[in-house]
Design a protein around this motif. Structure first.
Motif, PDB file in Angstrom:
ATOM      1  N   ALA A   1     -34.324  76.416  20.889  1.00  0.00           N
ATOM      2  CA  ALA A   1     -33.451  75.317  21.323  1.00  0.00           C
ATOM      3  C   ALA A   1     -33.695  74.072  20.473  1.00  0.00           C
ATOM      4  CB  ALA A   1     -33.691  75.010  22.793  1.00  0.00           C
ATOM      5  N   PHE A   2     -34.967  73.777  20.223  1.00  0.00           N
ATOM      6  CA  PHE A   2     -35.319  72.589  19.456  1.00  0.00           C
ATOM      7  C   PHE A   2     -34.946  72.739  17.976  1.00  0.00           C
ATOM      8  CE2 PHE A   2     -39.046  71.818  22.610  1.00  0.00           C
ATOM      9  CZ  PHE A   2     -38.137  71.343  23.538  1.00  0.00           C
ATOM     10  N   TYR A   3     -35.159  73.920  17.440  1.00  0.00           N
ATOM     11  CA  TYR A   3     -34.964  74.107  16.000  1.00  0.00           C
ATOM     12  C   TYR A   3     -33.497  74.025  15.587  1.00  0.00           C
ATOM     13  CZ  TYR A   3     -34.675  76.375  11.465  1.00  0.00           C
ATOM     14  OH  TYR A   3     -34.383  76.663  10.159  1.00  0.00           O
ATOM     15  N   GLY A   4     -32.630  74.714  16.327  1.00  0.00           N
ATOM     16  CA  GLY A   4     -31.245  74.785  15.879  1.00  0.00           C
ATOM     17  C   GLY A   4     -30.204  74.428  16.916  1.00  0.00           C
ATOM     18  N   ASN A   5     -30.633  73.835  18.047  1.00  0.00           N
ATOM     19  CA  ASN A   5     -29.680  73.508  19.111  1.00  0.00           C
ATOM     20  C   ASN A   5     -28.856  74.750  19.472  1.00  0.00           C
ATOM     21  OD1 ASN A   5     -28.113  71.934  20.904  1.00  0.00           O
ATOM     22  ND2 ASN A   5     -26.659  71.357  19.290  1.00  0.00           N
ATOM     23  N   ILE A   6     -29.542  75.881  19.574  1.00  0.00           N
ATOM     24  CA  ILE A   6     -28.866  77.176  19.710  1.00  0.00           C
ATOM     25  C   ILE A   6     -28.077  77.283  21.013  1.00  0.00           C
ATOM     26  CG2 ILE A   6     -30.789  78.410  20.808  1.00  0.00           C
ATOM     27  CD1 ILE A   6     -30.050  80.797  18.934  1.00  0.00           C
ATOM     28  N   PHE A   7     -28.512  76.569  22.048  1.00  0.00           N
ATOM     29  CA  PHE A   7     -27.801  76.614  23.330  1.00  0.00           C
ATOM     30  C   PHE A   7     -26.687  75.561  23.403  1.00  0.00           C
ATOM     31  CE2 PHE A   7     -32.245  77.972  24.552  1.00  0.00           C
ATOM     32  CZ  PHE A   7     -31.936  79.331  24.586  1.00  0.00           C
ATOM     33  N   ARG A   8     -26.461  74.857  22.279  1.00  0.00           N
ATOM     34  CA  ARG A   8     -25.453  73.795  22.205  1.00  0.00           C
ATOM     35  C   ARG A   8     -25.634  72.771  23.324  1.00  0.00           C
ATOM     36  NH1 ARG A   8     -25.638  75.902  18.079  1.00  0.00           N
ATOM     37  NH2 ARG A   8     -23.940  76.610  16.732  1.00  0.00           N
ATOM     38  N   THR A   9     -26.876  72.428  23.531  1.00  0.00           N
ATOM     39  CA  THR A   9     -27.215  71.420  24.534  1.00  0.00           C
ATOM     40  C   THR A   9     -26.594  70.073  24.179  1.00  0.00           C
ATOM     41  OG1 THR A   9     -29.281  72.574  24.976  1.00  0.00           O
ATOM     42  CG2 THR A   9     -29.148  70.296  25.715  1.00  0.00           C
ATOM     43  N   CYS A  10     -26.526  69.776  22.897  1.00  0.00           N
ATOM     44  CA  CYS A  10     -25.820  68.589  22.429  1.00  0.00           C
ATOM     45  C   CYS A  10     -24.814  69.009  21.356  1.00  0.00           C
ATOM     46  CB  CYS A  10     -26.786  67.533  21.889  1.00  0.00           C
ATOM     47  SG  CYS A  10     -28.060  68.164  20.784  1.00  0.00           S
ATOM     48  N   GLU A  11     -23.830  68.179  21.138  1.00  0.00           N
ATOM     49  CA  GLU A  11     -22.796  68.509  20.160  1.00  0.00           C
ATOM     50  C   GLU A  11     -23.401  68.613  18.765  1.00  0.00           C
ATOM     51  OE1 GLU A  11     -19.371  65.952  20.531  1.00  0.00           O
ATOM     52  OE2 GLU A  11     -19.754  65.718  22.680  1.00  0.00           O
ATOM     53  N   MET A  12     -23.012  69.647  18.000  1.00  0.00           N
ATOM     54  CA  MET A  12     -23.657  69.933  16.724  1.00  0.00           C
ATOM     55  C   MET A  12     -23.521  68.793  15.725  1.00  0.00           C
ATOM     56  SD  MET A  12     -25.538  72.569  16.514  1.00  0.00           S
ATOM     57  CE  MET A  12     -25.808  72.668  14.752  1.00  0.00           C
ATOM     58  N   ASN A  13     -22.344  68.169  15.664  1.00  0.00           N
ATOM     59  CA  ASN A  13     -22.185  67.074  14.698  1.00  0.00           C
ATOM     60  C   ASN A  13     -23.084  65.887  15.046  1.00  0.00           C
ATOM     61  OD1 ASN A  13     -20.615  66.560  16.993  1.00  0.00           O
ATOM     62  ND2 ASN A  13     -19.178  65.266  15.872  1.00  0.00           N
ATOM     63  N   LYS A  14     -23.231  65.600  16.351  1.00  0.00           N
ATOM     64  CA  LYS A  14     -24.136  64.528  16.780  1.00  0.00           C
ATOM     65  C   LYS A  14     -25.594  64.911  16.516  1.00  0.00           C
ATOM     66  CE  LYS A  14     -21.220  62.451  20.353  1.00  0.00           C
ATOM     67  NZ  LYS A  14     -21.087  62.114  21.789  1.00  0.00           N
ATOM     68  N   PHE A  15     -25.916  66.184  16.737  1.00  0.00           N
ATOM     69  CA  PHE A  15     -27.269  66.693  16.489  1.00  0.00           C
ATOM     70  C   PHE A  15     -27.649  66.502  15.023  1.00  0.00           C
ATOM     71  CE2 PHE A  15     -30.006  70.420  15.410  1.00  0.00           C
ATOM     72  CZ  PHE A  15     -31.104  70.089  16.176  1.00  0.00           C
ATOM     73  N   GLU A  16     -26.730  66.848  14.115  1.00  0.00           N
ATOM     74  CA  GLU A  16     -26.996  66.738  12.686  1.00  0.00           C
ATOM     75  C   GLU A  16     -27.031  65.283  12.236  1.00  0.00           C
ATOM     76  OE1 GLU A  16     -27.924  69.095  10.697  1.00  0.00           O
ATOM     77  OE2 GLU A  16     -27.737  70.626  12.255  1.00  0.00           O
ATOM     78  N   ASP A  17     -26.084  64.463  12.700  1.00  0.00           N
ATOM     79  CA  ASP A  17     -26.051  63.049  12.309  1.00  0.00           C
ATOM     80  C   ASP A  17     -27.284  62.303  12.802  1.00  0.00           C
ATOM     81  OD1 ASP A  17     -23.663  63.496  11.084  1.00  0.00           O
ATOM     82  OD2 ASP A  17     -22.426  62.386  12.513  1.00  0.00           O
ATOM     83  N   PHE A  18     -27.704  62.618  14.032  1.00  0.00           N
ATOM     84  CA  PHE A  18     -28.903  61.991  14.601  1.00  0.00           C
ATOM     85  C   PHE A  18     -30.118  62.304  13.725  1.00  0.00           C
ATOM     86  CE2 PHE A  18     -32.676  61.820  17.202  1.00  0.00           C
ATOM     87  CZ  PHE A  18     -32.494  60.691  17.985  1.00  0.00           C
ATOM     88  N   LYS A  19     -30.202  63.552  13.303  1.00  0.00           N
ATOM     89  CA  LYS A  19     -31.326  63.987  12.469  1.00  0.00           C
ATOM     90  C   LYS A  19     -31.311  63.262  11.121  1.00  0.00           C
ATOM     91  CE  LYS A  19     -31.148  68.295  11.445  1.00  0.00           C
ATOM     92  NZ  LYS A  19     -31.216  69.733  11.724  1.00  0.00           N
ATOM     93  N   ILE A  20     -30.151  63.208  10.503  1.00  0.00           N
ATOM     94  CA  ILE A  20     -30.020  62.598   9.180  1.00  0.00           C
ATOM     95  C   ILE A  20     -30.349  61.103   9.229  1.00  0.00           C
ATOM     96  CG2 ILE A  20     -28.317  61.927   7.419  1.00  0.00           C
ATOM     97  CD1 ILE A  20     -26.958  64.674   8.031  1.00  0.00           C
ATOM     98  N   TYR A  21     -29.898  60.437  10.282  1.00  0.00           N
ATOM     99  CA  TYR A  21     -30.029  58.981  10.377  1.00  0.00           C
ATOM    100  C   TYR A  21     -31.474  58.511  10.209  1.00  0.00           C
ATOM    101  CZ  TYR A  21     -29.364  54.247  12.185  1.00  0.00           C
ATOM    102  OH  TYR A  21     -29.333  52.885  12.323  1.00  0.00           O
ATOM    103  N   SER A  22     -32.401  59.179  10.865  1.00  0.00           N
ATOM    104  CA  SER A  22     -33.802  58.743  10.805  1.00  0.00           C
ATOM    105  C   SER A  22     -34.652  59.604   9.866  1.00  0.00           C
ATOM    106  CB  SER A  22     -34.412  58.757  12.211  1.00  0.00           C
ATOM    107  OG  SER A  22     -34.171  59.997  12.846  1.00  0.00           O
ATOM    108  N   GLU A  23     -34.379  60.909   9.846  1.00  0.00           N
ATOM    109  CA  GLU A  23     -35.190  61.818   9.032  1.00  0.00           C
ATOM    110  C   GLU A  23     -35.051  61.536   7.540  1.00  0.00           C
ATOM    111  OE1 GLU A  23     -35.635  66.395   9.831  1.00  0.00           O
ATOM    112  OE2 GLU A  23     -34.184  66.112   8.217  1.00  0.00           O
ATOM    113  N   SER A  24     -33.922  60.941   7.144  1.00  0.00           N
ATOM    114  CA  SER A  24     -33.697  60.636   5.729  1.00  0.00           C
ATOM    115  C   SER A  24     -34.784  59.729   5.162  1.00  0.00           C
ATOM    116  CB  SER A  24     -32.329  59.974   5.548  1.00  0.00           C
ATOM    117  OG  SER A  24     -32.196  58.842   6.389  1.00  0.00           O
TER     118      SER A  24
END
Length: 454
Positions: A25-48
């Motif tokens: 669930a944590f690695y790939g949001n496999i259960f679609r707990t949150c929207e995928m585009n938001k999941f990816e943007d959230f990651k990029i925003y700080s992880e960058s």
């Protein structure tokens, strides 16, 4: 196979299922707990910021994190994210063909120790040409962070099983996998969010096993571990440190209540934990200031930079980053109470807000404290958890209040603080009351049935 052996295997099975479920669930949001585009943007925003540090290809300690941003300020979020993504492009290709209309922005509000450690690993992997595909390498780092976070959260499932029931543990696992804010933070290389939960997890495991009547050397080892973890957490970032401190004391309070230790002994343990916690915080702060001095070489610049960071964190400033139009502290806290723990797109549960869970649990907690007598161990645990739940509300509030400037401009982040550890206690409490209600209704039905037969 006797009953005790079956229960033991059921517990082991639950722990394994929990670690596997949470990790995927944590690695790939496999259960679609949150929207995928938001999941990816959230990651990029700080992880960058971490990726920018890896692009430096240096193992020097004092180099800050960085990323590419548009050369001129923009309110266009999509343009901003697309520009930030070039930081990843640089990492994957080992270079960037054009830097026109770009500027490298350095992030100096934290030391970025996690980025420093990853830069050492990354540099050595480059040297031996291992995992030369940078995208795969990055995903391995994220998988590692996901596993570490899952191992930290397993402490709460362990707590719910040991103190209440296996079924409670299963429902808590479902809650974790359905909580969008935990998923957002879980594998992020910047947040390294397992470090926020690690001192709480260690406290749960320690007091569950050793209680308060164990040898002093074990307590000394525990205090040292808290110091070390807080030191490392602050080296990675000072965010949410007050919430982490209150969260640790919540666990100590719960076990003090069920062990019925004296107030004096309870306060002594709290005081010792507070001392090592503060010592860890100031040790990291001293290291952080030393790193700035090594880079800038000017004491006056250090003072100005620290003053700016403290002012930005603790003071509400009306600027372009402000989330709210009304900047009063009460309004900021109100907005956090109105946040959503579950994905907005799931209509059946998206209406639930944090305040709904907290309000419901508060009513249940008051009923337990006022009307349920501590006549047996189960009732004592329930009573203790209700008291601890009310105390735990101070954990997120401590950051909302002390770091009100940060809370005002980071509404898209700080909602996760409700999980440290308020919502975990709330769900465990509601689960246990739900099972008690089912058992009680079952007994009534059986008695009515028997009375009719007679």
């Amino acid at each position: 196979m006797n009953k005790l052996v079956k229960i033991k295997y059921c517990k082991i099975f639950l722990y394994l299922i929990s670690i596997i479920s949470m990790t995927i669930a944590f690695y790939g949001n496999i259960f679609r707990t949150c929207e995928m585009n938001k999941f990816e943007d959230f990651k990029i925003y700080s992880e960058s910021l971490v990726i920018g540090r890896l692009n430096e290809k240096s193992t020097k300690f004092f180099i800050p994190m960085s990323r590419y941003e548009p050369s001129s300020p923009t309110k266009n979020y999509n343009r901003f994210i697309e520009t930030v993504k070039l930081t990843y492009t640089h990492y994957f290709l080992d270079s960037l063909h054009t830097k026109n209309n770009l500027k490298k922005v350095y992030y100096e509000s934290s030391l970025g120790f996690q980025a420093f450690i990853l830069s050492i690993i990354d540099t050595n992997l480059d040297r031996i040409n291992f995992f030369s595909n940078k995208e795969i390498r990055l995903n391995i780092y994220r998988l590692l962070f996901s596993i570490l976070f899952a191992l930290c959260l397993i402490a709460f499932i362990y707590f719910s099983i040991k103190q209440f029931s296996i079924l409670n543990g299963y429902l808590l696992l479902i809650f974790i996998c359905c909580s969008q804010w935990l998923i957002f933070f879980s594998n992020n290389l910047y947040w390294a969010f397992f470090l926020a939960f690690l001192p709480i997890s260690i406290t749960i495991f320690f007091f569950q096993k050793f209680k308060f009547n164990f040898k002093r050397k074990y307590f000394n080892l525990y205090y040292f571990s808290i110091y070390l973890i807080i030191f490392i957490k602050c080296m990675c970032g000072f965010e949410y440190i007050s919430t982490i401190g209150v969260s640790i004391s919540c666990i100590v309070l719960y076990y003090a209540l069920i062990e019925k230790i004296s107030l004096r002994r309870h306060l002594i343990h709290h005081f010792k934990i507070f001392i090592v916690f503060i010592f860890g915080f100031f040790s990291a702060s001293a290291t952080y200031l030393s790193s700035i001095y090594l880079r800038l070489g000017s004491l006056s610049e250090i003072i100005e930079k620290v003053k700016f960071i403290l002012l930005k964190t603790t003071t509400i400033i009306n600027n372009s980053e402000s989330t709210l139009s009304n900047l009063q502290l009460s309004n900021i806290i109100k907005v956090y109470f109105e946040g959503h723990p579950f994905r907005y797109g799931i209509k059946t549960i998206s209406f639930i807000q944090f305040q709904h869970i907290i309000f419901l649990t508060s009513i249940v907690g008051l009923i337990i404290i006022l009307f349920i007598k501590k006549t047996n161990t189960k009732n004592l645990r329930l009573h203790s958890l209700a008291i601890t739940f009310f105390y735990s509300i101070l954990a997120p509030l401590s950051w909302f209040i002390l770091a009100k400037g940060h809370s005002n401009s980071h509404y898209h982040l700080n909602q996760v603080l409700w999980y440290l550890p308020t919502l975990f206690f709330a769900i465990i409490l509601l689960n246990d009351l739900f099972f008690r209600t089912i058992i009680f209704l079952r007994k009534i039905i059986i008695l009515n049935y028997k009375s009719k037969i007679v």
